[in-house]
Design a protein around this motif. Structure first.
Motif, PDB file in Angstrom:
ATOM      1  N   ALA A 121       0.833  -1.205   0.000  1.00  0.00           N
ATOM      2  CA  ALA A 121       0.000   0.000   0.000  1.00  0.00           C
ATOM      3  C   ALA A 121       0.866   1.253   0.000  1.00  0.00           C
ATOM      4  O   ALA A 121       0.611   2.216  -0.738  1.00  0.00           O
ATOM      5  N   LYS A 122       1.907   1.251   0.821  1.00  0.00           N
ATOM      6  CA  LYS A 122       2.811   2.400   0.844  1.00  0.00           C
ATOM      7  C   LYS A 122       3.517   2.567  -0.506  1.00  0.00           C
ATOM      8  O   LYS A 122       3.697   3.686  -0.992  1.00  0.00           O
ATOM      9  N   ALA A 123       3.909   1.447  -1.110  1.00  0.00           N
ATOM     10  CA  ALA A 123       4.555   1.516  -2.419  1.00  0.00           C
ATOM     11  C   ALA A 123       3.590   2.043  -3.484  1.00  0.00           C
ATOM     12  O   ALA A 123       3.995   2.767  -4.399  1.00  0.00           O
ATOM     13  N   ALA A 124       2.309   1.678  -3.371  1.00  0.00           N
ATOM     14  CA  ALA A 124       1.318   2.141  -4.346  1.00  0.00           C
ATOM     15  C   ALA A 124       1.147   3.655  -4.268  1.00  0.00           C
ATOM     16  O   ALA A 124       1.077   4.344  -5.300  1.00  0.00           O
ATOM     17  N   PHE A 125       1.101   4.190  -3.055  1.00  0.00           N
ATOM     18  CA  PHE A 125       0.979   5.647  -2.918  1.00  0.00           C
ATOM     19  C   PHE A 125       2.271   6.339  -3.328  1.00  0.00           C
ATOM     20  O   PHE A 125       2.239   7.457  -3.865  1.00  0.00           O
ATOM     21  N   ALA A 126       3.414   5.701  -3.095  1.00  0.00           N
ATOM     22  CA  ALA A 126       4.672   6.266  -3.587  1.00  0.00           C
ATOM     23  C   ALA A 126       4.701   6.250  -5.119  1.00  0.00           C
ATOM     24  O   ALA A 126       5.295   7.141  -5.747  1.00  0.00           O
ATOM     25  N   SER A 127       4.054   5.251  -5.722  1.00  0.00           N
ATOM     26  CA  SER A 127       3.968   5.198  -7.184  1.00  0.00           C
ATOM     27  C   SER A 127       3.141   6.361  -7.723  1.00  0.00           C
ATOM     28  O   SER A 127       3.419   6.871  -8.816  1.00  0.00           O
ATOM     29  N   VAL A 128       2.112   6.764  -6.966  1.00  0.00           N
ATOM     30  CA  VAL A 128       1.333   7.938  -7.368  1.00  0.00           C
ATOM     31  C   VAL A 128       2.223   9.176  -7.388  1.00  0.00           C
ATOM     32  O   VAL A 128       2.185   9.977  -8.331  1.00  0.00           O
ATOM     33  N   ASP A 129       3.042   9.336  -6.345  1.00  0.00           N
ATOM     34  CA  ASP A 129       3.968  10.476  -6.308  1.00  0.00           C
ATOM     35  C   ASP A 129       4.977  10.407  -7.453  1.00  0.00           C
ATOM     36  O   ASP A 129       5.335  11.432  -8.046  1.00  0.00           O
ATOM     37  N   LYS A 130       5.443   9.188  -7.754  1.00  0.00           N
ATOM     38  CA  LYS A 130       6.395   9.031  -8.859  1.00  0.00           C
ATOM     39  C   LYS A 130       5.756   9.414 -10.195  1.00  0.00           C
ATOM     40  O   LYS A 130       6.372  10.090 -11.027  1.00  0.00           O
ATOM     41  N   LEU A 131       4.495   8.989 -10.391  1.00  0.00           N
ATOM     42  CA  LEU A 131       3.804   9.326 -11.632  1.00  0.00           C
ATOM     43  C   LEU A 131       3.548  10.826 -11.716  1.00  0.00           C
ATOM     44  O   LEU A 131       3.678  11.426 -12.797  1.00  0.00           O
ATOM     45  N   LYS A 132       3.187  11.447 -10.594  1.00  0.00           N
ATOM     46  CA  LYS A 132       2.993  12.900 -10.594  1.00  0.00           C
ATOM     47  C   LYS A 132       4.290  13.615 -10.954  1.00  0.00           C
ATOM     48  O   LYS A 132       4.275  14.625 -11.674  1.00  0.00           O
TER      49      LYS A 132
END
Length: 264
Positions: A121-132
């Motif tokens: 879950a933490k990695a998924a939200f970090a992926s959102v930041d990476k995509l942004k």
């Protein structure tokens, strides 16, 4: 009544005209893209689904219980449920069932699954930041490409005007017999080439605008114009004072992609 409707129509027209003439700067483009880009929205939904999966795995470690009940009414000739004699009488019956269960021999596997789901879950939200972060860089690149294409079109337009003026002057000299026809023909060929370059530059502008609108999730036919920034007001860091080791260490600490890799 007609005057009021006309006034409302004129106000609406003026508002739409003002909105159409509004220019977007780079900061506004990036902020709008981070909120409305389709890829960002999809990644955010996927991250929230991963968070729900983590919450569900946490709740699965608790005991489960269920309570069921039923009510029935019988009338006419029935069997007495106590004496088992046949009677002609209506009676009401009900029943309840309580079930409970707990998992005893899979505790550590469930505990590790919960920990893994939390990291995911933490990695998924970090992926959102990476995509942004990627979208912000792409929007900035598309924005600069629009400015570059417009500048190239301006240069091509100036070149066309210069060649046209030269051709007109040369044509006058040719008609007067001061220059051969070959000079005018050469300028006509150059004008055709410059005009083709201008058309290509204008097409590049349209293509750059379409790419930027795609990142912003805007209608391709909607009025849209970017603001050309004042170069003298753009702050520039002193690159010579930056140490490569410090920059690399800061990137490892703050880059979203590194956080995703560490978590996974």
């Amino acid at each position: 009544m007609i005057t009021r409707l006309l006034f409302i129509f004129l106000c609406g027209t003026l508002c739409l005209s003002a909105a159409a003439q509004e220019k977007w700067d780079l900061q506004k483009c990036v902020a709008y893209a981070l909120t409305n880009n389709i890829s960002v929205k999809q990644q955010d939904i996927q991250a929230r689904l991963t968070q729900l999966n983590y919450n569900q795995s946490k709740l699965s470690q608790y005991p489960s219980a269920s309570l069921n009940g039923n009510v029935a009414y019988s009338s006419g000739r029935n069997q007495n449920p106590v004496t088992f004699d046949l009677i002609t009488q209506g009676y009401l019956s009900s029943g309840f069932t309580l079930q409970s269960g707990v998992e005893l021999f899979n505790w550590y596997s469930k505990k590790n699954s919960i920990a893994a789901n939390e990291l995911e879950a933490k990695a998924a939200f970090a992926s959102v930041d990476k995509l942004k972060n990627d979208i912000a860089l792409n929007v900035a690149g598309a924005y600069l490409q629009v400015l570059l294409s417009k500048e190239q079109a301006n240069v091509s337009e100036v070149q066309v005007k210069q060649t046209t003026a030269q051709l007109e002057n040369t044509r006058k000299l040719v008609n007067a017999g001061s220059l051969p026809e070959l000079n005018a023909a050469q300028l006509e060929a150059q004008l055709a080439n410059d005009s083709a370059n201008l058309v290509t530059a204008q097409g590049n502008i349209a293509q750059a605008f379409l790419l930027l609108k795609a990142y912003l999730n805007l209608d391709a036919g909607a009025p849209f114009e970017v603001e050309t920034p004042d170069i003298s007001r753009i702050p520039l860091d002193d690159l010579a004072s930056l140490q490569p080791e410090a920059v690399y260490a800061l990137a490892l600490q703050n880059m979203p992609l590194q956080k995703v890799n560490d978590l996974r």
